[in-house]
Design an enzyme around this catalytic site. Structure first.
Site, mmCIF file in Angstrom:
data_model
loop_
_atom_site.group_PDB
_atom_site.id
_atom_site.type_symbol
_atom_site.label_atom_id
_atom_site.label_comp_id
_atom_site.label_asym_id
_atom_site.label_seq_id
_atom_site.Cartn_x
_atom_site.Cartn_y
_atom_site.Cartn_z
ATOM 1 N N TYR A 151 49.571 44.140 5.846
ATOM 2 C CA TYR A 151 48.852 45.154 5.373
ATOM 3 C C TYR A 151 49.577 45.703 4.016
ATOM 4 O O TYR A 151 49.504 46.016 2.968
ATOM 5 C CB TYR A 151 48.055 46.248 5.984
ATOM 6 C CG TYR A 151 47.535 47.447 5.427
ATOM 7 C CD1 TYR A 151 46.516 47.398 4.342
ATOM 8 C CD2 TYR A 151 48.089 48.732 6.104
ATOM 9 C CE1 TYR A 151 45.548 47.582 4.287
ATOM 10 C CE2 TYR A 151 47.266 49.647 5.307
ATOM 11 C CZ TYR A 151 46.396 49.017 4.165
ATOM 12 O OH TYR A 151 45.887 50.631 4.156
ATOM 13 N N THR A 194 47.759 53.871 -0.288
ATOM 14 C CA THR A 194 48.633 53.814 1.449
ATOM 15 C C THR A 194 49.611 54.067 1.341
ATOM 16 O O THR A 194 50.757 53.845 0.259
ATOM 17 C CB THR A 194 48.063 53.291 2.263
ATOM 18 O OG1 THR A 194 48.808 53.654 3.500
ATOM 19 C CG2 THR A 194 48.571 51.473 1.693
ATOM 20 N N ASP A 195 50.288 55.548 2.352
ATOM 21 C CA ASP A 195 51.715 55.072 2.257
ATOM 22 C C ASP A 195 52.223 55.047 2.714
ATOM 23 O O ASP A 195 53.429 54.933 3.114
ATOM 24 C CB ASP A 195 51.527 56.925 2.750
ATOM 25 C CG ASP A 195 50.858 57.644 4.305
ATOM 26 O OD1 ASP A 195 49.991 55.854 4.448
ATOM 27 O OD2 ASP A 195 51.037 58.304 5.034
ATOM 28 N N GLU A 196 51.597 53.588 3.718
ATOM 29 C CA GLU A 196 52.531 52.731 4.217
ATOM 30 C C GLU A 196 53.335 52.138 3.042
ATOM 31 O O GLU A 196 54.106 51.038 3.432
ATOM 32 C CB GLU A 196 51.539 51.881 5.032
ATOM 33 C CG GLU A 196 50.411 52.366 5.787
ATOM 34 C CD GLU A 196 49.493 51.636 7.217
ATOM 35 O OE1 GLU A 196 49.938 51.009 7.114
ATOM 36 O OE2 GLU A 196 48.211 52.675 7.778
ATOM 37 N N LYS A 241 49.143 45.680 -0.053
ATOM 38 C CA LYS A 241 49.112 46.954 -0.636
ATOM 39 C C LYS A 241 49.872 47.467 -1.651
ATOM 40 O O LYS A 241 49.547 48.169 -3.084
ATOM 41 C CB LYS A 241 48.950 48.631 -0.024
ATOM 42 C CG LYS A 241 47.479 48.464 0.727
ATOM 43 C CD LYS A 241 45.891 48.310 0.194
ATOM 44 C CE LYS A 241 45.604 49.329 -0.642
ATOM 45 N NZ LYS A 241 44.414 49.119 -1.066
#
Ligand code: NAD
Ligand code: TYD
Length: 351
Positions: A157, A132-134, A161
């Site tokens: 989260y 993810t870009d998060e 990741k």
């Protein structure tokens, strides 16, 4: 790359089901194994239309169970892994971080270890990790995440990741495992579990329930249609370079509140309600702790090197998404009731 045996993890989830459908239908010469634990987020109903195809097989199992995973790799001799299984909802990670550490970190390492053990000959093998870009953290009003932006995750989260991304790259550098990795912005589309913003808002508006907007709704997300993500995954799987990362994004930034107003307009039209009816349901609620302000992806590497670009305008994609949810009321009831999942759980007991 024909006759490949590909393990797709998390294939009963939102993005995973689109990836499984694409690979099963576009590549009849590949054998696709969908490994999924069928958590609350995994639903075999997402794959009804392709489950009868001869190159598709479902396997129920947990990626954190090392013995099970090692046996599976030995039994099937997978040539490639496309790894999507994860705990994926930020709000749940705030209430229960440990589950995210287990699935997203321990689960990923368990798969990496099994691939490392099996692939003594590395030629033609590939471990593709979907992220993810998060992991890049939160942007201010300007700028974009590129592949070289330092990781700065803020939620349990995104921290889980980020950790799994680092481990994937560590297995490339330390053990020369042939890995590739992509980091994508927020996806939307059909089969999205109605806890995430867009499907939750559609479901609530349909049922005349309040639409919760965190804080002032000023946070910005970059939205990508899920089938465009599945197409990017196909390209990166086939043409990406070992040890490389690719950013995937929609170039489509929306403040949450503007997105919700657009969605309300579409819902009024589709439900034949007078203009402004759905917007009355918007309810500002307490903000998410540590709520990242803005995500925006620079996907020029993927566009330049592999020729990918998003295909759908947001309004068009959102209308298609609303149409799907309105036409699939039964799916919505099933995934929110749990009864359907329990039925499938009994059918696919872990071997
Ligand atoms: P999802 O929550 O819809 O699906 C996750 C799937 O993984 C479910 O089918 C679930 O049953 C399965 N799963 C969970 N724990 C498991 C375990 N221990 N063993 C086996 N299976 C397990 O998630 P999604 O939105 O489809 O996301 C898929 C992947 O893409 C994730 O890795 C996520 O981090 C990443 N991603 C998501 C987005 C997004 O906008 N949704 C954006 C970028 C990247
Ligand atoms: P979400 O769909 O949970 O994705 P992510 O947190 O991974 O970006 O949330 C998208 C945005 O919408 C995010 O800024 C949080 C916000 N949001 C709300 O305002 N209300 C909600 O009910 C939800 C679930 C999210």
């Amino acid at each position: 790359m024909s006759e490949k045996k590909i393990l797709i993890t998390g294939g009963a989830g939102f993005i995973g089901s689109h990836v499984v459908r694409r690979f099963v239908t576009q590549y009849p010469g590949y054998r696709i194994f969908n490994l999924d634990a069928l958590t609350y987020a995994g639903n075999l109903a997402n794959l009804h239309d392709i489950e009868h195809l001869p190159n598709y097989q479902f396997i129920k199992g947990d990626i954190t169970d090392a013995e099970f995973i090692n046996n599976l790799f030995n039994e099937y001799g997978f040539d490639a892994v496309i790894h999507l299984a994860a705990e994926s909802h930020v709000d749940r990670s705030i209430t229960n971080p440990l589950e995210f550490i287990m699935t997203n970190i321990v689960g990923t390492v368990t798969l990496l270890n099994a691939a490392k053990k099996l692939w003594t000959e590395k030629s033609g093998k590939r471990f593709y990790h979907i992220s993810t870009d998060e992991v890049y953290g939160s942007l201010g009003n300007t700028g974009f995440f590129t592949e070289t932006t330092p990781y700065d995750p803020r939620s349990p989260y995104s921290a889980s990741k980020a950790s799994s991304d680092h481990l994937v790259m560590a297995y490339f550098h330390t053990y020369h495992l042939p890995v590739v990795l992509s980091n994508c912005s927020n996806n939307y589309g059909s089969h999205h579990f109605p806890e995430k913003l867009i499907p939750l808002a559609i479901n609530n508006i349909k049922n005349n329930k309040p639409v919760p907007v965190y804080g002032k709704g000023e946070n910005v997300r970059d939205w990508l249609y899920v089938e465009d993500h599945a197409r990017a995954i196909d390209l990166i799987f086939h043409k990406g370079k070992d040890g490389e990362k690719y950013n995937v994004g929609g170039n489509n930034e929306w403040k949450n509140i503007d997105l919700i107003h657009l969605l309300c307009k579409i819902m009024d039209k589709k439900l034949n309600r007078p203009d402004g009816t759905s917007a009355k349901l918007i309810t500002f609620v307490t903000d998410r702790p540590g709520h990242d302000m803005r995500y925006a992806i620079d996907s020029s590497k993927l566009q330049r090197e592999l020729g990918w670009k998003p295909s759908l305008q947001f309004e068009e994609g959102l209308e298609k998404t609303v149409d799907w949810y309105l036409a699939n009321e039964e799916w919505l009831t099933q995934v929110t009731s749990g009864a359907y999942k329990n039925y499938y759980r009994q059918q696919y007991e872990t071997r």
